[in-house]
Motif scaffolding. Structure first.
Motif, short mmCIF file in Angstrom:
data_model
loop_
_atom_site.label_atom_id
_atom_site.label_comp_id
_atom_site.label_asym_id
_atom_site.label_seq_id
_atom_site.Cartn_x
_atom_site.Cartn_y
_atom_site.Cartn_z
N GLU A 1 20.92 -0.25 -2.37
CA GLU A 1 19.47 -0.12 -2.34
C GLU A 1 18.78 -1.05 -3.33
OE1 GLU A 1 19.80 4.68 -1.44
OE2 GLU A 1 18.00 3.88 -2.39
N ASN A 2 19.55 -1.56 -4.29
CA ASN A 2 18.99 -2.42 -5.32
C ASN A 2 18.94 -3.87 -4.84
OD1 ASN A 2 18.37 -3.90 -7.61
ND2 ASN A 2 19.69 -2.70 -8.96
N SER A 3 17.77 -4.44 -4.79
CA SER A 3 17.62 -5.80 -4.28
C SER A 3 18.35 -6.82 -5.16
CB SER A 3 16.14 -6.17 -4.17
OG SER A 3 15.51 -6.12 -5.43
N ASP A 4 18.61 -6.49 -6.41
CA ASP A 4 19.31 -7.41 -7.31
C ASP A 4 20.75 -7.65 -6.87
OD1 ASP A 4 17.72 -6.19 -10.37
OD2 ASP A 4 17.07 -7.63 -8.85
N GLN A 5 21.26 -6.80 -6.02
CA GLN A 5 22.64 -6.93 -5.56
C GLN A 5 22.76 -7.78 -4.31
OE1 GLN A 5 23.43 -2.60 -5.63
NE2 GLN A 5 24.95 -3.02 -7.21
N TYR A 6 21.68 -8.37 -3.89
CA TYR A 6 21.68 -9.24 -2.72
C TYR A 6 21.42 -10.67 -3.17
CZ TYR A 6 21.64 -4.99 0.03
OH TYR A 6 21.97 -3.79 0.58
N ILE A 7 22.11 -11.59 -2.56
CA ILE A 7 22.03 -12.97 -3.04
C ILE A 7 21.34 -13.90 -2.06
CG2 ILE A 7 24.31 -13.57 -2.14
CD1 ILE A 7 24.71 -15.30 -4.63
N TYR A 8 21.45 -13.62 -0.77
CA TYR A 8 20.82 -14.48 0.24
C TYR A 8 19.70 -13.71 0.92
CZ TYR A 8 25.01 -17.34 -0.33
OH TYR A 8 26.01 -18.10 -0.85
N TRP A 9 18.57 -14.37 1.08
CA TRP A 9 17.39 -13.73 1.64
C TRP A 9 16.74 -14.60 2.70
CZ3 TRP A 9 15.50 -8.95 0.10
CH2 TRP A 9 16.12 -8.38 -1.02
N GLY A 10 16.19 -13.95 3.73
CA GLY A 10 15.37 -14.66 4.69
C GLY A 10 13.93 -14.69 4.20
N LEU A 11 13.10 -15.43 4.91
CA LEU A 11 11.69 -15.55 4.54
C LEU A 11 10.85 -14.38 5.00
CD1 LEU A 11 11.10 -19.36 5.16
CD2 LEU A 11 11.55 -18.19 2.99
N GLY A 12 11.36 -13.63 5.97
CA GLY A 12 10.67 -12.43 6.40
C GLY A 12 9.89 -12.58 7.69
N THR A 13 9.59 -11.44 8.29
CA THR A 13 8.76 -11.38 9.49
C THR A 13 7.72 -10.29 9.28
OG1 THR A 13 8.79 -11.15 11.91
CG2 THR A 13 10.34 -9.77 10.68
N GLN A 14 6.48 -10.59 9.69
CA GLN A 14 5.37 -9.67 9.43
C GLN A 14 5.33 -8.56 10.48
OE1 GLN A 14 2.65 -9.73 6.93
NE2 GLN A 14 2.45 -7.68 7.80
N VAL A 15 5.19 -7.35 10.01
CA VAL A 15 4.98 -6.19 10.88
C VAL A 15 3.64 -5.57 10.48
CG1 VAL A 15 5.76 -3.88 11.50
CG2 VAL A 15 7.42 -5.73 11.24
N GLN A 16 2.77 -5.42 11.45
CA GLN A 16 1.47 -4.79 11.18
C GLN A 16 1.25 -3.68 12.17
OE1 GLN A 16 -1.81 -7.47 10.72
NE2 GLN A 16 -3.31 -5.83 10.47
N VAL A 17 0.99 -2.49 11.65
CA VAL A 17 0.81 -1.30 12.48
C VAL A 17 -0.61 -0.80 12.30
CG1 VAL A 17 1.68 0.97 13.07
CG2 VAL A 17 3.24 -0.75 12.11
N THR A 18 -1.34 -0.73 13.40
CA THR A 18 -2.72 -0.26 13.35
C THR A 18 -2.82 1.18 13.80
OG1 THR A 18 -3.15 -1.01 15.60
CG2 THR A 18 -3.55 -2.58 13.82
N VAL A 19 -3.88 1.83 13.39
CA VAL A 19 -4.07 3.24 13.77
C VAL A 19 -4.50 3.33 15.23
CG1 VAL A 19 -4.60 3.94 11.44
CG2 VAL A 19 -6.44 3.20 12.97
#
Length: 128
Positions: free
Chosen positions: A110-128
């Motif tokens: 669960e600790n992000s410090d234990q991960y070494i390779y990361w992607g740039l991410g994808t946006q998720v937006q949830v509207t009401v």
């Protein structure tokens, strides 16, 4: 080196579902645990879910337990996150990561410090 590219994000209404993918390249990552993290605007990065190399051990944040499902396909070198019953509070940039090769690299963490390779991410937006 490992390159990670996320996809599958988008704009949806509350209650909808999305499936995120994380395509890995550069080297095989089948021996390492992988995880999903998210970061909402103005907030710190938070753990979402992680999975062991075999998929037999998965961990979820309490906020997504019962709604999200993490999985991986070694043949495709891809990590997935099935997100159901989405809520506005799930809005964030979702990133995948591969555990560092030191320590118990096969254990979902669960600790992000234990991960070494990361992607740039994808946006998720949830509207009401």
């Amino acid at each position: 080196q490992v390159q990670l590219v996320e996809s599958g994000g988008g704009l949806v209404q509350a209650g909808a579902s999305l499936r995120l993918s994380c395509q890995a390249s550069g080297r095989t990552i089948s021996s390492y645990a992988m995880g999903w993290f998210r970061q909402a605007s103005g907030k710190a990065r938070e753990f979402v879910s992680a999975i062991s190399p075999t998929g037999g051990h998965t961990v979820y944040a309490d906020s997504v337990k019962g709604r999200f499902i993490i999985s991986r396909d070694h043949a495709k070198n891809t990590l997935y996150l099935e997100m159901n019953s989405l809520k506005p509070e799930d809005t964030a940039v979702y990133s995948c990561a591969v555990r560092s090769g030191t320590g118990n690299y096969w254990e979902p963490a669960e600790n992000s410090d234990q991960y070494i390779y990361w992607g740039l991410g994808t946006q998720v937006q949830v509207t009401v």
